[in-house]
Write a protein that holds these residues in place. Structure first.
Motif, PDB file in Angstrom:
ATOM      1  N   UNK A   2       0.837  -1.197   0.000  1.00  0.00           N
ATOM      2  CA  UNK A   2       0.000   0.000   0.000  1.00  0.00           C
ATOM      3  C   UNK A   2       0.871   1.245   0.000  1.00  0.00           C
ATOM      4  N   UNK A   3       0.595   2.139  -0.935  1.00  0.00           N
ATOM      5  CA  UNK A   3       1.336   3.395  -1.061  1.00  0.00           C
ATOM      6  C   UNK A   3       0.634   4.465  -0.240  1.00  0.00           C
ATOM      7  N   UNK A   4       1.291   4.904   0.825  1.00  0.00           N
ATOM      8  CA  UNK A   4       0.726   5.927   1.706  1.00  0.00           C
ATOM      9  C   UNK A   4       1.048   7.340   1.248  1.00  0.00           C
ATOM     10  N   UNK A   5       1.734   7.461   0.109  1.00  0.00           N
ATOM     11  CA  UNK A   5       1.970   8.780  -0.456  1.00  0.00           C
ATOM     12  C   UNK A   5       3.410   9.254  -0.366  1.00  0.00           C
ATOM     13  N   UNK A   6       3.642  10.424  -0.961  1.00  0.00           N
ATOM     14  CA  UNK A   6       4.961  11.058  -1.016  1.00  0.00           C
ATOM     15  C   UNK A   6       4.856  12.431  -0.352  1.00  0.00           C
ATOM     16  N   UNK A   7       5.633  12.639   0.694  1.00  0.00           N
ATOM     17  CA  UNK A   7       5.523  13.845   1.516  1.00  0.00           C
ATOM     18  C   UNK A   7       6.847  14.588   1.581  1.00  0.00           C
ATOM     19  N   UNK A   8       6.809  15.889   1.360  1.00  0.00           N
ATOM     20  CA  UNK A   8       8.007  16.729   1.493  1.00  0.00           C
ATOM     21  C   UNK A   8       8.432  16.787   2.951  1.00  0.00           C
ATOM     22  N   UNK A   9       9.722  16.694   3.202  1.00  0.00           N
ATOM     23  CA  UNK A   9      10.211  16.671   4.583  1.00  0.00           C
ATOM     24  C   UNK A   9      10.179  18.035   5.260  1.00  0.00           C
ATOM     25  N   UNK A  10      10.016  19.089   4.499  1.00  0.00           N
ATOM     26  CA  UNK A  10       9.859  20.402   5.102  1.00  0.00           C
ATOM     27  C   UNK A  10      10.966  21.387   4.821  1.00  0.00           C
ATOM     28  N   UNK A  11      12.080  20.906   4.241  1.00  0.00           N
ATOM     29  CA  UNK A  11      13.134  21.816   3.818  1.00  0.00           C
ATOM     30  C   UNK A  11      14.238  22.056   4.816  1.00  0.00           C
ATOM     31  N   UNK A  12      14.063  21.616   6.057  1.00  0.00           N
ATOM     32  CA  UNK A  12      15.102  21.794   7.068  1.00  0.00           C
ATOM     33  C   UNK A  12      15.020  20.658   8.078  1.00  0.00           C
ATOM     34  N   UNK A  13      16.167  20.181   8.518  1.00  0.00           N
ATOM     35  CA  UNK A  13      16.182  19.114   9.515  1.00  0.00           C
ATOM     36  C   UNK A  13      16.101  19.758  10.906  1.00  0.00           C
ATOM     37  N   UNK A  14      14.879  20.083  11.289  1.00  0.00           N
ATOM     38  CA  UNK A  14      14.645  20.753  12.573  1.00  0.00           C
ATOM     39  C   UNK A  14      13.631  19.958  13.378  1.00  0.00           C
TER      40      UNK A  14
ATOM     41  N   UNK B 170      10.051  20.441  12.216  1.00  0.00           N
ATOM     42  CA  UNK B 170       9.670  19.635  11.052  1.00  0.00           C
ATOM     43  C   UNK B 170       9.462  18.171  11.440  1.00  0.00           C
ATOM     44  N   UNK B 171      10.288  17.684  12.348  1.00  0.00           N
ATOM     45  CA  UNK B 171      10.131  16.304  12.816  1.00  0.00           C
ATOM     46  C   UNK B 171       8.742  16.121  13.429  1.00  0.00           C
ATOM     47  N   UNK B 172       8.339  17.066  14.259  1.00  0.00           N
ATOM     48  CA  UNK B 172       7.016  16.950  14.900  1.00  0.00           C
ATOM     49  C   UNK B 172       5.889  17.043  13.887  1.00  0.00           C
TER      50      UNK B 172
ATOM     51  N   UNK C  48      17.160  12.878   4.781  1.00  0.00           N
ATOM     52  CA  UNK C  48      17.284  11.544   5.381  1.00  0.00           C
ATOM     53  C   UNK C  48      17.434  11.641   6.895  1.00  0.00           C
ATOM     54  N   UNK C  49      18.217  12.600   7.392  1.00  0.00           N
ATOM     55  CA  UNK C  49      18.353  12.765   8.838  1.00  0.00           C
ATOM     56  C   UNK C  49      17.008  13.082   9.484  1.00  0.00           C
ATOM     57  N   UNK C  50      16.207  13.907   8.817  1.00  0.00           N
ATOM     58  CA  UNK C  50      14.887  14.247   9.357  1.00  0.00           C
ATOM     59  C   UNK C  50      14.031  13.002   9.509  1.00  0.00           C
ATOM     60  N   UNK C  51      14.019  12.164   8.477  1.00  0.00           N
ATOM     61  CA  UNK C  51      13.191  10.958   8.528  1.00  0.00           C
ATOM     62  C   UNK C  51      13.760   9.947   9.523  1.00  0.00           C
ATOM     63  N   UNK C  52      15.073   9.928   9.685  1.00  0.00           N
ATOM     64  CA  UNK C  52      15.683   9.065  10.708  1.00  0.00           C
ATOM     65  C   UNK C  52      15.183   9.448  12.102  1.00  0.00           C
ATOM     66  N   UNK C  53      15.044  10.746  12.345  1.00  0.00           N
ATOM     67  CA  UNK C  53      14.528  11.205  13.638  1.00  0.00           C
ATOM     68  C   UNK C  53      13.058  10.836  13.802  1.00  0.00           C
ATOM     69  N   UNK C  54      12.289  10.928  12.717  1.00  0.00           N
ATOM     70  CA  UNK C  54      10.876  10.546  12.760  1.00  0.00           C
ATOM     71  C   UNK C  54      10.737   9.048  13.005  1.00  0.00           C
ATOM     72  N   UNK C  55      11.539   8.249  12.299  1.00  0.00           N
ATOM     73  CA  UNK C  55      11.483   6.793  12.458  1.00  0.00           C
ATOM     74  C   UNK C  55      11.841   6.378  13.880  1.00  0.00           C
ATOM     75  N   UNK C  56      12.804   7.066  14.462  1.00  0.00           N
ATOM     76  CA  UNK C  56      13.191   6.784  15.850  1.00  0.00           C
ATOM     77  C   UNK C  56      12.031   7.083  16.784  1.00  0.00           C
ATOM     78  N   UNK C  57      11.424   8.254  16.599  1.00  0.00           N
ATOM     79  CA  UNK C  57      10.334   8.669  17.483  1.00  0.00           C
ATOM     80  C   UNK C  57       9.112   7.767  17.351  1.00  0.00           C
ATOM     81  N   UNK C  58       8.850   7.312  16.134  1.00  0.00           N
ATOM     82  CA  UNK C  58       7.660   6.486  15.875  1.00  0.00           C
ATOM     83  C   UNK C  58       7.949   4.992  15.914  1.00  0.00           C
TER      84      UNK C  58
END
Length: 364
Positions: free
Chosen positions: A57-69, A72-74, A97-107
């Motif tokens: 299942x494809x849940x979509x493509x989302x922009x990370x927000x432009x800054x690893x802050x 943006x993680x929240x 990638x760092x931003x998503x790494x922080x999201x993956x850790x949190x979730x």
């Protein structure tokens, strides 16, 4: 003793993204792709097709927000909690990638990393370099997940501007110069000594193959030298941090990079390019000879790395700006990894000294 040496798996192949669905399938039946806008546009169709092929299942493509802050993680965490994917896919460069790494850790979700450029080791490390929403460095965070799988599609890397590979070389060179000084503050162990030897080998390999790889990638081609440089930048460089841990971390070169990010004019210069200038400044800080610094600059010229402040769009700084730069830089935690105390005045002298040597080289 505890260490995270790197990602669970690393794969590099031409047109690898055609098979991404099979890799994601090992971790879940739905995926959300998060990354840079340009990066997502490059890979959306091929990833979509591969997910369909595997029945994911494809849940979509989302922009990370432009800054690893953290802001943006929240924001991304809220999206993840709404869409409920079983797997996260990080797509793009280091900040994305760092931003998503922080999201993956949190979730607490499995993570597949898809670097679309070879500019940093971010896809292969368990740490995230965090900035504020304006792009100024704030911290190195361990609230970050090492990817379960890193998928490097060299077709995508080849199509990116070659300057990203140049920046990757600059960032990877720093592994040797920084780990070799930061390790001096620690007791020798099998891990940290192996990390330093690995970093030195990386340095020598880049000196040998870097110029050829840049010329090849400029022509839109991939050869053995390019593959070696890509693997060095993304995987092996990250392994230095993985094996060395806190004993072989970034030092003055990255602290100076972070200090220079207070000036908006450098924000068009890539991370590894600024780090490369930071290396020159660190060598001045260590009291290395001008001859040694010029020798490294000669390599920079071959691969088009910056070696003066003007190369990074900094043309003139006021006395107050120099003072602020020195103060900010010594406050960066990377600087604590130097084997001697560093003052703001020492930082200013080092940066001005490196810039002066670079300017003399330009006049030859």
């Amino acid at each position: 003793m505890f260490t995270i040496p790197g990602p669970g798996k690393y794969v590099r192949e031409v047109e690898l993204l055609n098979e991404i669905g099979a890799y994601i399938q090992g971790f879940g039946n739905s995926a959300l792709m998060i990354g840079g806008q340009t990066a997502l546009s490059k890979v959306q169709s091929v990833i979509t097709a591969s997910l369909e092929k595997q029945g994911i299942e494809n849940k979509g493509f989302t922009w990370y927000g432009g800054e690893c802050s953290w802001a943006k993680v929240e924001e991304l965490r809220a999206i993840v909690q709404e869409k409920k994917p079983e797997v996260l896919v990080a797509v793009g460069g280091g900040k994305a990638i760092d931003t998503v790494k922080a999201v993956a850790f949190a979730e607490n979700l499995p993570l597949v990393a898809v670097p679309t450029i070879a500019a940093t080791c971010a896809p292969a490390t368990p740490i995230a370099i965090m900035y504020d929403d304006e792009g100024t460095f704030i911290e190195i965070s361990h609230r970050s997940k090492a990817p379960n799988v890193v998928l490097v599609d060299t077709k995508i890397i080849r199509e990116a501007p070659y300057r990203f590979l140049v920046a990757g070389i600059g960032d990877t060179l720093a592994k040797w110069f920084e780990s070799s000084v930061s390790v001096k503050k620690s007791q020798p162990t099998a891990l940290n000594q192996s990390a330093v030897r690995l970093a030195e080998g990386l340095y020598q390999m880049l000196l040998e193959k870097g110029p050829s790889a840049i010329e090849t990638i400029k022509q839109g081609k991939i050869d053995a030298a390019v593959n070696d440089v890509i693997d060095s930048i993304i995987l092996i460089s990250g392994s230095v941090s993985g094996y060395g841990g806190d004993d072989c971390r970034t030092a003055a070169a990255h602290a100076i990079y972070s200090g220079l990010t207070i000036f908006p004019e450098v924000h068009d210069t890539y991370h590894g390019e600024i780090v490369a200038f930071g290396i020159l400044s660190q060598l001045v800080l260590e009291g290395k000879s001008e001859e040694e610094i010029r020798e490294l600059i000669s390599f920079y010229q071959k691969v088009e790395l910056p070696y003066t402040l003007e190369d990074m769009a900094i043309t003139e700084l006021s006395a107050e700006e120099w003072e602020r730069l020195g103060t900010v830089t010594v406050g960066i935690e990377d600087m604590d990894n130097m084997p001697f105390a560093v003052t703001p005045e020492m930082v200013v002298h080092a940066i001005q000294g490196a810039d002066a040597i670079g300017k003399k080289v330009k006049q030859l």
